[in-house]
Write a protein that holds these residues in place. Structure first.
Motif, PDB file in Angstrom:
ATOM      1  N   ARG A 186       0.838  -1.206   0.000  1.00 31.25           N
ATOM      2  CA  ARG A 186       0.000   0.000   0.000  1.00 31.25           C
ATOM      3  C   ARG A 186       0.863   1.242   0.000  1.00 31.25           C
ATOM      4  O   ARG A 186       0.619   2.194  -0.731  1.00 31.25           O
ATOM      5  CB  ARG A 186      -0.894  -0.001   1.237  1.00 31.25           C
ATOM      6  CG  ARG A 186      -2.330  -0.353   0.951  1.00 31.25           C
ATOM      7  CD  ARG A 186      -3.170  -0.296   2.193  1.00 31.25           C
ATOM      8  NE  ARG A 186      -2.584   0.498   3.245  1.00 31.25           N
ATOM      9  CZ  ARG A 186      -2.848   1.781   3.460  1.00 31.25           C
ATOM     10  NH1 ARG A 186      -3.711   2.403   2.704  1.00 31.25           N
ATOM     11  NH2 ARG A 186      -2.243   2.431   4.434  1.00 31.25           N
ATOM     12  N   ALA A 187       1.884   1.224   0.856  1.00 29.68           N
ATOM     13  CA  ALA A 187       2.768   2.390   0.943  1.00 29.68           C
ATOM     14  C   ALA A 187       3.442   2.650  -0.400  1.00 29.68           C
ATOM     15  O   ALA A 187       3.559   3.779  -0.846  1.00 29.68           O
ATOM     16  CB  ALA A 187       3.822   2.161   2.029  1.00 29.68           C
ATOM     17  N   ARG A 188       3.858   1.574  -1.031  1.00 31.54           N
ATOM     18  CA  ARG A 188       4.518   1.741  -2.326  1.00 31.54           C
ATOM     19  C   ARG A 188       3.565   2.325  -3.349  1.00 31.54           C
ATOM     20  O   ARG A 188       3.918   3.224  -4.106  1.00 31.54           O
ATOM     21  CB  ARG A 188       5.052   0.400  -2.811  1.00 31.54           C
ATOM     22  CG  ARG A 188       5.890   0.536  -4.070  1.00 31.54           C
ATOM     23  CD  ARG A 188       6.032  -0.768  -4.766  1.00 31.54           C
ATOM     24  NE  ARG A 188       4.728  -1.251  -5.198  1.00 31.54           N
ATOM     25  CZ  ARG A 188       4.538  -2.425  -5.765  1.00 31.54           C
ATOM     26  NH1 ARG A 188       5.545  -3.233  -5.944  1.00 31.54           N
ATOM     27  NH2 ARG A 188       3.340  -2.795  -6.111  1.00 31.54           N
ATOM     28  N   ASP A 189       2.354   1.851  -3.352  1.00 33.11           N
ATOM     29  CA  ASP A 189       1.375   2.392  -4.295  1.00 33.11           C
ATOM     30  C   ASP A 189       1.141   3.868  -4.028  1.00 33.11           C
ATOM     31  O   ASP A 189       1.041   4.681  -4.951  1.00 33.11           O
ATOM     32  CB  ASP A 189       0.047   1.636  -4.172  1.00 33.11           C
ATOM     33  CG  ASP A 189       0.156   0.238  -4.742  1.00 33.11           C
ATOM     34  OD1 ASP A 189      -0.665  -0.622  -4.382  1.00 33.11           O
ATOM     35  OD2 ASP A 189       1.094   0.023  -5.550  1.00 33.11           O
ATOM     36  N   LEU A 190       1.085   4.192  -2.751  1.00 33.04           N
ATOM     37  CA  LEU A 190       0.864   5.589  -2.375  1.00 33.04           C
ATOM     38  C   LEU A 190       2.009   6.457  -2.878  1.00 33.04           C
ATOM     39  O   LEU A 190       1.813   7.529  -3.439  1.00 33.04           O
ATOM     40  CB  LEU A 190       0.767   5.680  -0.846  1.00 33.04           C
ATOM     41  CG  LEU A 190       0.216   6.991  -0.297  1.00 33.04           C
ATOM     42  CD1 LEU A 190      -1.193   7.191  -0.819  1.00 33.04           C
ATOM     43  CD2 LEU A 190       0.200   6.953   1.234  1.00 33.04           C
ATOM     44  N   LEU A 191       3.224   5.955  -2.661  1.00 34.41           N
ATOM     45  CA  LEU A 191       4.405   6.681  -3.128  1.00 34.41           C
ATOM     46  C   LEU A 191       4.360   6.908  -4.634  1.00 34.41           C
ATOM     47  O   LEU A 191       4.696   7.978  -5.122  1.00 34.41           O
ATOM     48  CB  LEU A 191       5.664   5.882  -2.798  1.00 34.41           C
ATOM     49  CG  LEU A 191       6.416   6.354  -1.567  1.00 34.41           C
ATOM     50  CD1 LEU A 191       7.498   5.358  -1.245  1.00 34.41           C
ATOM     51  CD2 LEU A 191       7.013   7.714  -1.792  1.00 34.41           C
ATOM     52  N   MET A 192       3.992   5.870  -5.341  1.00 29.73           N
ATOM     53  CA  MET A 192       3.955   6.001  -6.791  1.00 29.73           C
ATOM     54  C   MET A 192       2.965   7.071  -7.199  1.00 29.73           C
ATOM     55  O   MET A 192       3.245   7.892  -8.072  1.00 29.73           O
ATOM     56  CB  MET A 192       3.585   4.652  -7.423  1.00 29.73           C
ATOM     57  CG  MET A 192       4.839   3.853  -7.664  1.00 29.73           C
ATOM     58  SD  MET A 192       4.656   2.179  -8.262  1.00 29.73           S
ATOM     59  CE  MET A 192       3.205   2.177  -9.222  1.00 29.73           C
TER      60      MET A 192
END
Lengths: 610, 157
Positions: A186-192
């Motif tokens: 989730r965090a990675r998606d948010l970052l992207m």
């Protein structure tokens, strides 16, 4: 798979189950697999998992083994049986009639199988924001219920219970891994997402700046054209026959036009300075000449006001420096101009020093020293006037654009108020700072600025790659085509140095006097060797003259001083001042000369033909 | 032993002794390195120039020290030149005497006959060392000529 009979088998089964459970990172799969494998290993009739709800007040039947789509059936969490199971690390036998055990429709005639229940720890979830897991469960456990087949007369054995306990723990671990993975994804998606948004914003900003610059460029031209017309025509008009009133009017028009022109330039400069798009034009220039020019420009105005202007250049101030000459002069003119403007009488003193900084090493190695990488010095300029001064509360406002303090505004002062703001930005760009000091109104003012300038040297310069006329021939030709000029008043020394350079493949010209040297030196020479310790020849002056002979940076030769003096007459500071790039002690060995020339080569000063 | 080989050995020993006795120093080696096929007589040429130059300088020095009032700056200039040229060819002892000579010149503000005496003495020393090294070098060149004439080659440096 048969029933587990021994401890050993239990161990095996545990390992196998663990492996199965932890072979996936998906929560649901973990839980399903757990139930499936337990069901198989222990030949269970039913196996179920109750999960705490969002509210944490109930347990919900979430997974079952046998039923495909379990009814979403909940029980309150505070049932005694549940408390009992939650407060123990062991598997607990429970009654088949307890609410959590009512998983299968009961056929009355059969003996229901024994049921055990065990708690499954869930990681404390306040660290995660996983959507369907409760936020602050009071009891962070799930409940696993295992039912032996009815009518089997089987009973829970100790090693079976042990297996269940171990598996429950393993499930907890597997679930936490899965939770972490979900969270990080989730965090990675948010970052992207954020990156995409930032990129978009950046591109928008760039477009805006480009648009602004385009606008300014156009306006620049559009505004300057009429300005020039006004100034030119007003000047012409001044030359014609005019009545006194007309002349006054024309003068006013001209003065205003000039002011407006300056303002336009300043505004354009400032806007470019603010958005960082202004870049300094860095090159080698004569620093002393800049000061003299400023003095010349200001003297007429100063003498009209009967102000005395003095210039004091420190001994060790280099004659040549590397930096933006035009903007340095602009800054100085601004500062000195202000001093003159705001002084009705008295004197103005301009002093320039080299600021002592730790980066200046004091090594006095008499031998060749290529200019080090931190080849800079700090120039400090102090302008003192005996004029109207500035009151302490106004000092902070001085550098803000457009602000003019009450006490400074006079009918004659003029100026847009931008001058100091721009100077400050130039000074900052040059890696320095500028400040004013004044003891108060009527007590004069001292303006000081410090800027970083480069010392002309190897790393700043490069010559055109040359094409040798004569191809490399026999013998030790390390530096074919390097053109050298040797100035030495001693015939023997000259011959030896020449022989040395020829031996290394150079093309050598020799001269015996300063005049001859200046006459003969051309832009084709890559390096000039000067004997600086000969009495009667000022090697430093000669070096300065040689450099001045060539206006283009790329034409200037490297200058190396040769000295037989072990005294410190030849110092690093002196060499830097006059643009000498290195020093060699006579007599020079073949190796020393070779390594010196190699150094030139690696510094891009001369390119070996391929 | 073969004549040429003998001569060659003599040459090598002779050069070694010159170094050993301090007449020549490392710079002389450097000069020999600069001699190659494209520049086969480099050392002889440079040394010959040195001889010429030195004769001239010694004359100038003698003249300067004969004046009523001695211009020590001029004397110093000449000695400086001499020091430079001797160091360029590696004439070590000559160079050293020049250094001493220059020190005396710098003390010129001492009144009286003393400085003049000292300078004269220095001049004598310089002359002496110069003629010594000149003889040695001429001998050396003779040896080299003999070797070449006998069909041998000069030992590599």
């Amino acid at each position: 798979m048969g029933l587990i009979r021994t401890q050993e088998e239990t161990g095996r089964h545990v390992r196998m189950l663990t492996h199965e459970i932890r072979s996936t990172l998906d929560r649901h799969t973990i839980l399903k697999t757990t139930l499936v494998e337990l069901g198989r290993t222990l030949a269970l009739e039913e196996c179920a998992l109750w999960m705490p709800t969002r509210t944490g007040l109930e347990l919900q039947l979430s997974y079952t083994l046998r039923q495909q789509n379990p009814v979403e059936y909940t029980v309150p969490i505070h049932l005694p049986v549940i408390n009992q199971v939650f407060s123990s690390v062991r598997a607990v036998k429970i009654s088949h009639s307890s609410p959590v055990a009512r998983l299968r429709p009961l056929a009355v005639k059969y003996m229901p199988g024994e049921v055990v229940a065990i708690r499954v720890p869930l990681l404390h979830l306040s660290n995660f924001q996983i959507n369907d897991w409760p936020e602050f469960p009071t009891k962070p456990y799930a409940l696993m219920v295992l039912m032996l087949p009815s009518d089997s007369a089987r009973q829970w054995h100790d090693h079976e219970l042990e297996l269940v306990e171990v598996v429950a723990d393993q499930v907890a671990v597997a679930l936490s891994h899965a939770a972490i993975l979900e969270e990080s994804m989730r965090a990675r998606d948010l970052l992207m997402e954020q990156n995409v948004a930032l990129d978009h914003a950046r591109r928008e900003a760039e477009t805006a700046i480009r648009a602004r610059n385009d606008f300014l460029a156009v306006m620049n031209h559009e505004m300057r054209t009429p300005m020039h017309a006004m100034i030119a025509l007003s000047s012409l008009l001044q030359e014609t026959k005019l009545t006194p009133e007309q002349r006054l009017m024309v003068e006013t028009i001209l003065r205003s036009s000039n002011l407006l022109d300056t303002l336009i330039n300043d505004v354009l400069d400032l806007s470019r300075l603010e958005d960082g798009s202004l870049q300094l034009d860095v090159e080698t220039f004569n620093l002393h000449a800049v000061f003299k020019e400023v003095l010349n420009l200001i003297k007429p105005v100063a003498s009209v006001k009967k102000l005395m202007v003095t210039l004091n250049l420190a001994q060790e101030l280099p004659v040549y420096a590397v930096g933006d000459e035009k903007r340095l002069m602009q800054t100085m003119l601004n500062v000195v101009g202000n001093a003159v403007k705001f002084s009705k009488e008295g004197s103005i003193s301009i002093a320039a020093f080299v600021e002592k900084s730790e980066s200046l090493r004091d090594s006095r190695a008499p031998d060749f020293f290529p200019v080090p990488s931190d080849n800079h010095f700090y120039l400090r300029v102090q302008v003192k006037d005996s004029g109207s001064g500035i009151s302490p509360q106004d000092i902070p406002k001085i550098f803000t654009k457009f602000s003019q303090t009450q006490s400074l505004v006079t009918r004659n002062s003029g100026g847009s108020g931008l001058g100091l703001a721009i100077s400050k930005r130039f000074v900052n760009l040059m890696g320095g700072h500028i400040w004013l000091e004044s003891e108060g109104i009527g007590k004069g003012c001292t303006a000081t600025f410090v800027v970083k300038l480069g010392i002309p040297g190897l790393s700043n310069e490069s010559k055109f790659p040359f094409a040798p006329k004569v191809p490399a021939n026999h013998g030790q030709t390390d530096f074919p085509g390097l053109k050298a000029l040797v100035m030495d008043d001693s015939g023997v020394s000259r011959m030896v140095t020449e022989g040395l350079l020829v031996h290394l493949g150079c093309e050598v010209t020799t001269v015996s006097s300063s005049e001859e040297c200046l006459r003969v030196v051309s832009h084709e020479h890559h390096v000039v060797f000067l004997d600086v310790c000969a009495p009667g020849i000022d090697g430093y002056e000669l070096a300065a003259n040689i450099r001045e002979k060539f206006t283009r940076q790329l034409e200037k030769p490297l200058i190396i001083a040769l000295t037989g003096d072990t005294t410190d007459k030849v110092t690093k500071e002196n060499c830097a001042r006059f643009g000498i790039n290195g020093v060699l002690m006579k007599p020079v060995s073949v190796d020393k000369m070779r390594s010196t020339l190699s150094e030139l080569w690696t510094n891009g000063f001369y390119t070996r033909p391929s | 032993m073969d004549g040429v080989v003998q001569l060659q050995k003599q040459l090598v020993d002779y050069i070694a002794s010159l170094f050993h006795e301090g007449f020549l120093d490392e710079q002389f080696n450097q000069l020999q390195q600069l001699q190659d096929e494209s520049n086969p007589d480099f050392v002889v040429e440079v040394v010959s120039l040195f001889f010429e130059d030195s004769e001239r300088l010694l004359n100038e020095l003698a003249k300067a020290l004969e004046q009523e009032t001695i211009d020590f700056r001029k004397v110093d200039a000449h000695v400086h030149q001499f020091k430079g040229s001797s160091s360029s060819i590696g004439a070590h002892r000559v160079q050293n005497v020049c250094i001493t000579f220059r020190n005396y010149c710098e003390e010129q503000n001492v009144e009286g006959v003393e400085p003049w005496h000292r300078c004269l003495k220095c001049l004598q020393q310089v002359k002496h060392e110069y003629s010594l090294v000149r003889n040695k070098l001429e001998t050396l060149f003779q040896l080299e000529k003999q070797i070449i004439a006998a069909g041998g080659s000069l030992p590599a440096t």
